[in-house]
Design an enzyme around this catalytic site. Sequence first.
Site, PDB file in Angstrom:
ATOM      1  N   HIS A 135      -1.351   9.851   2.434  1.00 44.45           N
ATOM      2  CA  HIS A 135      -2.260   8.696   2.367  1.00 44.45           C
ATOM      3  C   HIS A 135      -1.681   7.526   3.159  1.00 44.45           C
ATOM      4  O   HIS A 135      -2.389   6.896   3.968  1.00 44.45           O
ATOM      5  CB  HIS A 135      -2.455   8.318   0.898  1.00 44.45           C
ATOM      6  CG  HIS A 135      -3.181   7.024   0.690  1.00 44.45           C
ATOM      7  ND1 HIS A 135      -4.513   6.966   0.330  1.00 44.45           N
ATOM      8  CD2 HIS A 135      -2.770   5.723   0.776  1.00 44.45           C
ATOM      9  CE1 HIS A 135      -4.877   5.700   0.212  1.00 44.45           C
ATOM     10  NE2 HIS A 135      -3.835   4.926   0.475  1.00 44.45           N
ATOM     11  N   GLU A 136      -0.412   7.224   2.957  1.00 46.93           N
ATOM     12  CA  GLU A 136       0.197   6.081   3.650  1.00 46.93           C
ATOM     13  C   GLU A 136       0.300   6.323   5.153  1.00 46.93           C
ATOM     14  O   GLU A 136       0.082   5.408   5.956  1.00 46.93           O
ATOM     15  CB  GLU A 136       1.576   5.784   3.056  1.00 46.93           C
ATOM     16  CG  GLU A 136       1.546   5.346   1.598  1.00 46.93           C
ATOM     17  CD  GLU A 136       0.622   4.161   1.363  1.00 46.93           C
ATOM     18  OE1 GLU A 136       0.487   3.321   2.263  1.00 46.93           O
ATOM     19  OE2 GLU A 136       0.025   4.087   0.275  1.00 46.93           O
ATOM     20  N   HIS A 139      -2.906   5.506   6.834  1.00 42.35           N
ATOM     21  CA  HIS A 139      -3.025   4.076   7.133  1.00 42.35           C
ATOM     22  C   HIS A 139      -2.321   3.743   8.448  1.00 42.35           C
ATOM     23  O   HIS A 139      -2.830   2.975   9.269  1.00 42.35           O
ATOM     24  CB  HIS A 139      -2.398   3.248   6.013  1.00 42.35           C
ATOM     25  CG  HIS A 139      -3.264   3.073   4.810  1.00 42.35           C
ATOM     26  ND1 HIS A 139      -4.585   2.688   4.891  1.00 42.35           N
ATOM     27  CD2 HIS A 139      -2.992   3.202   3.478  1.00 42.35           C
ATOM     28  CE1 HIS A 139      -5.085   2.595   3.670  1.00 42.35           C
ATOM     29  NE2 HIS A 139      -4.147   2.916   2.800  1.00 42.35           N
TER      30      HIS A 139
END
EC number: 3.4.24.-
Length: 296
Positions: A135-136, A139
């Site tokens: 997820h990070e 980003h």
Amino acid sequence: MTWHPHANRAKTFLLLVLFSGLIVGVGALFGRNIMFLAVLFAIGMNAYVYFNSDKLALRAMHAQPVNEMQAPVMYKIVRELATTARQPMPRLYISDTAAPNAFATGRNPRNAAVCCTTGILQMLNERELRAVLGHELSHVYNRDILISCVAGAMASVITALANLAFFASMFGGNRDGGTNPLAILLVSLLGPIAATVIRLAVSRSREYQADQSGAELTGDPLALASALRKISAGVERAPLPPEPQLADQAHLMIANPFRSGEKIGKLFATHPPIADRIARLEAMAGPDTYRHPGLY
């Protein structure tokens, strides 16, 4: 995987234009000379925010850099995912706090950093941690972090400008005839609201996108759903302290870092509801997907 950085570059540019206009507008309330200084200040702050936004977030969380020997599991996962995505590997940091969370920061993939708290590293199993790091990294590779960091830095500066305007209205009055104390007072009152709106505007849709992209990168949406459920419960037990410098960076976190019942937790609710995010991830996995007992 396909990444989508171009739209976020445009949004970042628009945020910087808005930021500059706000600074100049506040300067104009104090007269022509102050407005000229505000223009110079806006230029300087734009440069500072662009090149130092990552440092602001890492400093607020008291994060320390780690290498492969210090964090072997985290390092291995990030290296594997970066290789899969054919993207640069970010610098890794750990924040020594029991609050379970993670965030990414930096102006581009080559200058990015990913930080996990000790709380999240202790709480999640390796499969869930992999999902969170995916997820990070999403980003990072979608360049969400640039607009997020700019928004966080803008929020900090807007809050400072609001405080300046408040003290000016209290002590500056209208002695030189060049200022409007009522307008200055309005700036001092509306500034914090504007800062909150900026954080909200850039955060919620990004989280849904990063959930989807991260689940595609790891191929494991259920692991991310399980991690979010644990993080949400963990934040209720061990939230971040309700400090302004942490509130300014809250939108960077994978989940709202403040306890939901606290006033600041509601005021700075920069993330979509965890239940909605989990439902979307479970829908990605499909109705017939086996739910691993170690996750649920």
